[in-house]
Motif scaffolding. Structure first.
Motif, PDB file in Angstrom:
ATOM      1  N   LYS A 183       1.149  -1.030  -0.229  1.00 60.33           N
ATOM      2  CA  LYS A 183      -0.130  -0.157  -0.183  1.00 60.33           C
ATOM      3  C   LYS A 183       0.597   1.391  -0.092  1.00 60.33           C
ATOM      4  O   LYS A 183       1.299   1.526   0.595  1.00 60.33           O
ATOM      5  N   VAL A 184       1.108   2.001  -1.139  1.00 56.54           N
ATOM      6  CA  VAL A 184       1.653   2.948  -1.304  1.00 56.54           C
ATOM      7  C   VAL A 184       1.294   4.551  -2.436  1.00 56.54           C
ATOM      8  O   VAL A 184      -0.175   3.797  -2.801  1.00 56.54           O
ATOM      9  N   PRO A 185       2.006   5.388  -1.628  1.00 59.37           N
ATOM     10  CA  PRO A 185       0.581   6.065  -2.960  1.00 59.37           C
ATOM     11  C   PRO A 185       1.262   6.159  -4.433  1.00 59.37           C
ATOM     12  O   PRO A 185       2.794   5.691  -3.995  1.00 59.37           O
ATOM     13  N   TYR A 186       1.729   6.663  -4.930  1.00 62.59           N
ATOM     14  CA  TYR A 186       1.242   6.909  -6.374  1.00 62.59           C
ATOM     15  C   TYR A 186       2.846   7.254  -6.539  1.00 62.59           C
ATOM     16  O   TYR A 186       3.805   6.640  -7.668  1.00 62.59           O
ATOM     17  N   ALA A 187       3.455   7.972  -6.445  1.00 59.84           N
ATOM     18  CA  ALA A 187       4.467   8.574  -5.978  1.00 59.84           C
ATOM     19  C   ALA A 187       5.591   8.044  -5.530  1.00 59.84           C
ATOM     20  O   ALA A 187       6.443   8.192  -6.597  1.00 59.84           O
ATOM     21  N   GLN A 188       5.044   7.015  -4.991  1.00 58.94           N
ATOM     22  CA  GLN A 188       6.602   6.000  -4.397  1.00 58.94           C
ATOM     23  C   GLN A 188       6.691   5.036  -5.422  1.00 58.94           C
ATOM     24  O   GLN A 188       7.057   3.786  -5.352  1.00 58.94           O
ATOM     25  N   MET A 189       5.818   4.430  -6.942  1.00 60.36           N
ATOM     26  CA  MET A 189       5.639   3.122  -7.506  1.00 60.36           C
ATOM     27  C   MET A 189       6.368   4.115  -9.206  1.00 60.36           C
ATOM     28  O   MET A 189       5.979   5.485  -9.624  1.00 60.36           O
ATOM     29  N   ASP A 190       7.796   4.470  -9.306  1.00 63.03           N
ATOM     30  CA  ASP A 190       8.479   4.742 -10.410  1.00 63.03           C
ATOM     31  C   ASP A 190       7.900   4.808 -11.763  1.00 63.03           C
ATOM     32  O   ASP A 190       7.149   6.020 -12.001  1.00 63.03           O
ATOM     33  N   PHE A 191       7.021   4.228 -12.434  1.00 65.47           N
ATOM     34  CA  PHE A 191       6.363   4.454 -13.663  1.00 65.47           C
ATOM     35  C   PHE A 191       5.170   4.897 -13.025  1.00 65.47           C
ATOM     36  O   PHE A 191       5.271   6.476 -14.354  1.00 65.47           O
ATOM     37  N   LEU A 192       4.431   4.948 -12.382  1.00 67.00           N
ATOM     38  CA  LEU A 192       3.279   6.332 -12.111  1.00 67.00           C
ATOM     39  C   LEU A 192       3.805   7.404 -11.922  1.00 67.00           C
ATOM     40  O   LEU A 192       2.986   8.173 -12.327  1.00 67.00           O
ATOM     41  N   ARG A 193       5.047   8.027 -11.479  1.00 65.43           N
ATOM     42  CA  ARG A 193       5.071   8.898 -11.236  1.00 65.43           C
ATOM     43  C   ARG A 193       5.507   9.378 -12.370  1.00 65.43           C
ATOM     44  O   ARG A 193       5.313  11.134 -12.485  1.00 65.43           O
ATOM     45  N   ASN A 194       6.902   8.309 -12.848  1.00 61.35           N
ATOM     46  CA  ASN A 194       7.434   9.541 -13.977  1.00 61.35           C
ATOM     47  C   ASN A 194       6.186   9.972 -15.027  1.00 61.35           C
ATOM     48  O   ASN A 194       6.268  10.321 -15.818  1.00 61.35           O
ATOM     49  N   SER A 195       5.184   9.040 -15.006  1.00 67.54           N
ATOM     50  CA  SER A 195       4.486   9.348 -16.610  1.00 67.54           C
ATOM     51  C   SER A 195       3.383   9.830 -16.194  1.00 67.54           C
ATOM     52  O   SER A 195       2.319   9.777 -16.675  1.00 67.54           O
ATOM     53  N   GLN A 196       3.362  10.256 -14.792  1.00 68.83           N
ATOM     54  CA  GLN A 196       2.351  11.504 -14.150  1.00 68.83           C
ATOM     55  C   GLN A 196       0.341  10.041 -14.290  1.00 68.83           C
ATOM     56  O   GLN A 196      -0.388  11.027 -14.593  1.00 68.83           O
ATOM     57  N   ILE A 197       0.853   9.392 -13.816  1.00 69.67           N
ATOM     58  CA  ILE A 197      -0.908   8.722 -13.869  1.00 69.67           C
ATOM     59  C   ILE A 197      -0.795   8.382 -12.306  1.00 69.67           C
ATOM     60  O   ILE A 197      -0.377   7.964 -11.323  1.00 69.67           O
ATOM     61  N   ASP A 198      -1.848   9.493 -12.170  1.00 72.69           N
ATOM     62  CA  ASP A 198      -2.276   9.336 -10.576  1.00 72.69           C
ATOM     63  C   ASP A 198      -3.717   8.716 -11.402  1.00 72.69           C
ATOM     64  O   ASP A 198      -3.694   7.761 -11.965  1.00 72.69           O
ATOM     65  N   PHE A 199      -4.643   9.134  -9.897  1.00 71.31           N
ATOM     66  CA  PHE A 199      -6.231   8.009 -10.007  1.00 71.31           C
ATOM     67  C   PHE A 199      -6.858   8.638 -11.064  1.00 71.31           C
ATOM     68  O   PHE A 199      -7.800   7.605 -11.677  1.00 71.31           O
ATOM     69  N   PHE A 200      -7.176   9.656 -11.441  1.00 75.34           N
ATOM     70  CA  PHE A 200      -7.781  10.495 -12.440  1.00 75.34           C
ATOM     71  C   PHE A 200      -6.816   9.705 -14.188  1.00 75.34           C
ATOM     72  O   PHE A 200      -7.990   8.745 -14.601  1.00 75.34           O
ATOM     73  N   VAL A 201      -6.320   9.268 -13.824  1.00 73.23           N
ATOM     74  CA  VAL A 201      -5.433   8.918 -15.390  1.00 73.23           C
ATOM     75  C   VAL A 201      -6.428   7.243 -15.513  1.00 73.23           C
ATOM     76  O   VAL A 201      -6.499   6.838 -16.561  1.00 73.23           O
ATOM     77  N   LEU A 202      -5.879   6.468 -14.385  1.00 68.48           N
ATOM     78  CA  LEU A 202      -6.356   5.276 -14.192  1.00 68.48           C
ATOM     79  C   LEU A 202      -8.318   5.271 -14.093  1.00 68.48           C
ATOM     80  O   LEU A 202      -8.219   4.411 -15.388  1.00 68.48           O
ATOM     81  N   GLN A 203      -8.544   6.806 -13.847  1.00 69.96           N
ATOM     82  CA  GLN A 203     -10.190   6.215 -13.859  1.00 69.96           C
ATOM     83  C   GLN A 203     -10.356   6.480 -15.174  1.00 69.96           C
ATOM     84  O   GLN A 203     -11.145   5.028 -16.297  1.00 69.96           O
ATOM     85  N   SER A 204     -10.050   6.921 -15.952  1.00 69.50           N
ATOM     86  CA  SER A 204     -10.104   7.467 -17.736  1.00 69.50           C
ATOM     87  C   SER A 204      -9.540   5.830 -18.108  1.00 69.50           C
ATOM     88  O   SER A 204     -10.318   5.639 -18.548  1.00 69.50           O
ATOM     89  N   LEU A 205      -8.488   5.852 -17.793  1.00 67.39           N
ATOM     90  CA  LEU A 205      -8.638   4.094 -18.512  1.00 67.39           C
ATOM     91  C   LEU A 205      -9.023   3.405 -18.472  1.00 67.39           C
ATOM     92  O   LEU A 205      -9.180   2.709 -19.398  1.00 67.39           O
ATOM     93  N   PHE A 206      -9.814   2.721 -17.217  1.00 69.86           N
ATOM     94  CA  PHE A 206     -10.482   1.694 -16.990  1.00 69.86           C
ATOM     95  C   PHE A 206     -12.038   2.185 -17.462  1.00 69.86           C
ATOM     96  O   PHE A 206     -12.386   1.393 -18.052  1.00 69.86           O
ATOM     97  N   TRP A 207     -12.415   3.105 -17.399  1.00 67.11           N
ATOM     98  CA  TRP A 207     -13.666   3.697 -18.316  1.00 67.11           C
ATOM     99  C   TRP A 207     -13.631   4.419 -19.395  1.00 67.11           C
ATOM    100  O   TRP A 207     -14.434   4.038 -19.653  1.00 67.11           O
ATOM    101  N   ASN A 208     -12.804   4.137 -20.154  1.00 67.49           N
ATOM    102  CA  ASN A 208     -12.109   3.852 -21.288  1.00 67.49           C
ATOM    103  C   ASN A 208     -12.783   5.634 -22.173  1.00 67.49           C
ATOM    104  O   ASN A 208     -13.768   6.106 -22.795  1.00 67.49           O
ATOM    105  N   GLU A 209     -11.936   6.531 -21.811  1.00 65.14           N
ATOM    106  CA  GLU A 209     -12.391   8.211 -22.114  1.00 65.14           C
ATOM    107  C   GLU A 209     -10.883   8.683 -22.327  1.00 65.14           C
ATOM    108  O   GLU A 209      -9.630   8.165 -22.081  1.00 65.14           O
ATOM    109  N   LEU A 210     -10.343   9.747 -22.572  1.00 61.55           N
ATOM    110  CA  LEU A 210      -9.423  10.784 -22.254  1.00 61.55           C
ATOM    111  C   LEU A 210      -9.289  11.446 -21.459  1.00 61.55           C
ATOM    112  O   LEU A 210      -9.737  11.433 -20.907  1.00 61.55           O
ATOM    113  N   PHE A 211      -7.676  11.471 -21.359  1.00 62.95           N
ATOM    114  CA  PHE A 211      -7.291  12.023 -20.250  1.00 62.95           C
ATOM    115  C   PHE A 211      -6.153  13.362 -20.379  1.00 62.95           C
ATOM    116  O   PHE A 211      -5.743  13.116 -21.403  1.00 62.95           O
TER     117      PHE A 211
END
Length: 284
Positions: A123-151
């Motif tokens: 259980k970690v914040p997004y900033a502690q996962m290298d790819f998510l941090r470097n790629s600027q992927i947060d919850f709302f980007v993931l949500q858009s990916l799961f929900w089939n949306e632009l972000f």
């Protein structure tokens, strides 16, 4: 990139280069300001239509079939998908059809991965996962990916004004939507007929450590509250060291609200790295 969708994008790009660089027996035709304006308006109208195709549902729930492939190792599990708009995404993975083997939970604050069999978790914040941090992927980007949306990275949702910063190539069978941000490149493939996102791609370019890439394909669209939602998701995550492929197939489109949106981790669980949890899952 091994996926057909990315090859399609490359084919579109190469075709455009070939056409624009060919001068044999042809005179350059310069677009008038009016033609450029009309073309821009058409592209903006298309982008708006893609954006408007986003789901308005507050909850999406379903039974799912979930597959994982890492190198030569493969496994298939059934499970449950539970999502609450702007709050949580949860995947429960079942072993033998009735025992919860693992759980993935994404909220605005953290990423939680649980191995129920061995009582392990991360259980970690997004900033502690290298790819998510470097790629600027947060919850709302993931949500858009799961929900089939632009972000729009760093934002809760894509605004109408922000759509103007996206480029759109309408030259092929599908439209290619793109956005660049330093080392990051974001691409979407959308059907030109119904403006539905068919693929999303996130690339992080690191000339020292190598490239990181997330590709998300959508198939088998079915209607849900006058909108269409993909029942099949094919996901690949590529790093300089490995490639992980995930598959998720929904059984139906539900809207169950009767579930707790946060998981409490028991003191009996031991915190470990994501690599150890994945390794244990693959050995089930």
């Amino acid at each position: 990139m091994k996926t057909v969708r990315i090859l399609k994008i490359a084919a579109v790009a190469l075709t455009l280069i070939a056409v624009t660089s060919c001068h044999t027996n042809r005179k350059a035709v310069k677009e008038t300001p009016t033609e450029v304006k009309i073309d821009t308006l058409k592209k903006q109208a298309f982008l708006q239509k893609v954006s408007d195709n986003a789901q308005h549902a507050r909850f999406i729930t379903s039974k799912v079939k979930f597959s994982v492939e890492v190198g030569a190792r493969q496994m298939t599990l059934t499970g449950n998908l539970k999502m609450k708009r702007d709050d949580v995404i949860r995947l429960q993975l079942m072993a033998f059809g009735f025992v919860e083997a693992g759980r993935l939970e994404f909220t605005k604050e953290y990423v939680l991965i649980m191995d129920r069999i061995n009582k392990l978790y991360m259980k970690v914040p997004y900033a502690q996962m290298d790819f998510l941090r470097n790629s600027q992927i947060d919850f709302f980007v993931l949500q858009s990916l799961f929900w089939n949306e632009l972000f729009q990275p760093g934002k809760v949702k894509v605004t109408d004004e922000a759509l103007k910063s996206y480029s759109t190539d309408m030259g092929g069978d599908d439209a290619v939507i793109a956005m660049e941000n330093g080392k990051m490149s974001y691409r979407w493939l959308a059907d030109k007929g119904n403006a539905q996102v068919k693929m999303a791609n996130i690339m992080y370019n690191d000339r020292f450590r190598g490239n990181y890439q997330l590709n998300w394909d959508y198939e088998d669209f079915q209607q849900n509250n006058r909108k269409f939602f993909p029942m099949q998701h094919k996901i690949s995550f590529t790093t300089p060291e490995k490639e992980v492929k995930l598959g998720m197939t929904l059984n139906y489109m539900g809207a169950d609200e009767n579930w707790e949106t946060r998981t409490e981790v028991s003191s009996k669980y031991r915190q470990v790295s994501v690599e150890e949890i994945l390794q244990r899952f693959m050995s089930l």
